[in-house]
Design an enzyme around this catalytic site. Structure first.
Site, PDB file in Angstrom:
ATOM      1  N   ASP A 155       0.853  -1.191   0.000  1.00 14.47           N
ATOM      2  CA  ASP A 155       0.000   0.000   0.000  1.00 14.47           C
ATOM      3  C   ASP A 155       0.893   1.246   0.000  1.00 14.47           C
ATOM      4  O   ASP A 155       1.857   1.341   0.753  1.00 14.47           O
ATOM      5  CB  ASP A 155      -0.897  -0.017   1.237  1.00 14.47           C
ATOM      6  CG  ASP A 155      -2.034   0.989   1.148  1.00 14.47           C
ATOM      7  OD1 ASP A 155      -3.192   0.556   1.159  1.00 14.47           O
ATOM      8  OD2 ASP A 155      -1.762   2.203   1.079  1.00 14.47           O
TER       9      ASP A 155
ATOM     10  N   HIS B 122      -9.721  -5.224  -3.298  1.00 15.20           N
ATOM     11  CA  HIS B 122      -8.371  -5.358  -2.752  1.00 15.20           C
ATOM     12  C   HIS B 122      -8.477  -5.822  -1.310  1.00 15.20           C
ATOM     13  O   HIS B 122      -9.268  -5.283  -0.531  1.00 15.20           O
ATOM     14  CB  HIS B 122      -7.583  -4.047  -2.841  1.00 15.20           C
ATOM     15  CG  HIS B 122      -8.336  -2.845  -2.390  1.00 15.20           C
ATOM     16  ND1 HIS B 122      -9.319  -2.248  -3.155  1.00 15.20           N
ATOM     17  CD2 HIS B 122      -8.273  -2.130  -1.249  1.00 15.20           C
ATOM     18  CE1 HIS B 122      -9.818  -1.217  -2.515  1.00 15.20           C
ATOM     19  NE2 HIS B 122      -9.207  -1.121  -1.342  1.00 15.20           N
TER      20      HIS B 122
HETATM   21  P1  5GP Z   1      -9.693   1.282   0.510  1.00 15.38           P
HETATM   22  O1  5GP Z   1      -9.981   2.433   1.415  1.00 15.38           O
HETATM   23  O2  5GP Z   1     -10.333   1.444  -0.845  1.00 15.38           O
HETATM   24  O3  5GP Z   1     -10.026  -0.043   1.139  1.00 15.38           O
HETATM   25  O4  5GP Z   1      -8.128   1.252   0.326  1.00 15.38           O
HETATM   26  C1  5GP Z   1      -7.470   1.736  -0.794  1.00 15.38           C
HETATM   27  C2  5GP Z   1      -6.004   1.670  -0.476  1.00 15.38           C
HETATM   28  O5  5GP Z   1      -5.286   1.809  -1.679  1.00 15.38           O
HETATM   29  C3  5GP Z   1      -5.533   2.769   0.470  1.00 15.38           C
HETATM   30  O6  5GP Z   1      -4.971   2.171   1.629  1.00 15.38           O
HETATM   31  C4  5GP Z   1      -4.513   3.543  -0.355  1.00 15.38           C
HETATM   32  O7  5GP Z   1      -3.410   3.953   0.413  1.00 15.38           O
HETATM   33  C5  5GP Z   1      -4.123   2.555  -1.431  1.00 15.38           C
HETATM   34  N1  5GP Z   1      -3.758   3.154  -2.699  1.00 15.38           N
HETATM   35  C6  5GP Z   1      -4.462   4.094  -3.386  1.00 15.38           C
HETATM   36  N2  5GP Z   1      -3.847   4.374  -4.546  1.00 15.38           N
HETATM   37  C7  5GP Z   1      -2.733   3.596  -4.598  1.00 15.38           C
HETATM   38  C8  5GP Z   1      -1.699   3.449  -5.565  1.00 15.38           C
HETATM   39  O8  5GP Z   1      -1.671   4.087  -6.620  1.00 15.38           O
HETATM   40  N3  5GP Z   1      -0.728   2.545  -5.291  1.00 15.38           N
HETATM   41  C9  5GP Z   1      -0.729   1.803  -4.139  1.00 15.38           C
HETATM   42  N4  5GP Z   1       0.285   0.947  -3.961  1.00 15.38           N
HETATM   43  N5  5GP Z   1      -1.708   1.919  -3.208  1.00 15.38           N
HETATM   44  C10 5GP Z   1      -2.693   2.803  -3.432  1.00 15.38           C
END
Ligand code: 5GP
Ligand code: ZN
Length: 138
Positions: free
Chosen positions: A29, A98
């Site tokens: 992440d 994810h």
């Molecule tokens: P959600 O809140 O949708 O469950 O988590 C999305 C996660 O994706 C977040 O923890 C955020 O830091 C991560 N994230 C968002 N954009 C990117 C990216 O471009 N690359 C990576 N490696 N992580 C990302």
């Protein structure tokens, strides 16, 4: 391709990839909640878990299980919290499934999954069970 995780899977944007197979990819992440915070995604785009094929779900969780131990060991953690924000109402910000694998330590202060839910249930367990069985048979 506008989906950011499809672009990671396709190699169009960089990511710290730690494992990959035919059905899923695991990478760090970019804003880790803790050292070793890994995201595991299916190669095939789907917004929510229930939109995925059984084969893609199997591949996704096979890779989650393969990576969880090494991610924990690599950072000297005691355990992992593993979870999915499944749908926008849950706080999901990237609409490509994810699985978060977050290494945990006894003194990290983060609490268990139970600590997310303060309101509690409103309906009897038996009634809810019957409703879910009905939905499953529909
Ligand atoms: P959600 O809140 O949708 O469950 O988590 C999305 C996660 O994706 C977040 O923890 C955020 O830091 C991560 N994230 C968002 N954009 C990117 C990216 O471009 N690359 C990576 N490696 N992580 C990302
Ligand atoms: Zn996608």
């Amino acid at each position: 391709m506008s989906c950011i995780f499809c672009r990671v899977v396709g190699g169009e944007i960089p990511a710290e990839i730690v494992a990959a197979d035919a059905g899923a990819v695991a990478f760090l992440d970019v804003h880790p909640l803790a050292d070793g915070h890994v995201l595991v995604v299916p190669r095939a785009h789907a917004a929510t878990l229930e939109a995925m094929s059984s084969a893609d779900v199997a591949a996704l969780f096979t890779l989650v299980a393969r990576v969880a131990g090494p991610a924990r060991q690599a950072v000297g953690a005691a355990g992992t919290t593993i979870g999915i924000n499944n749908g926008p109402a849950t706080g999901q910000t990237v609409p490509h499934v994810h699985v978060h694998i977050v290494p945990r330590w006894p003194d990290d202060g983060a609490g268990s999954v139970h600590s997310l839910f303060r309101a509690g249930p409103r309906r009897p367990i038996g009634e809810v069970g019957a409703a879910i069985r009905t939905a499953l048979s529909g």
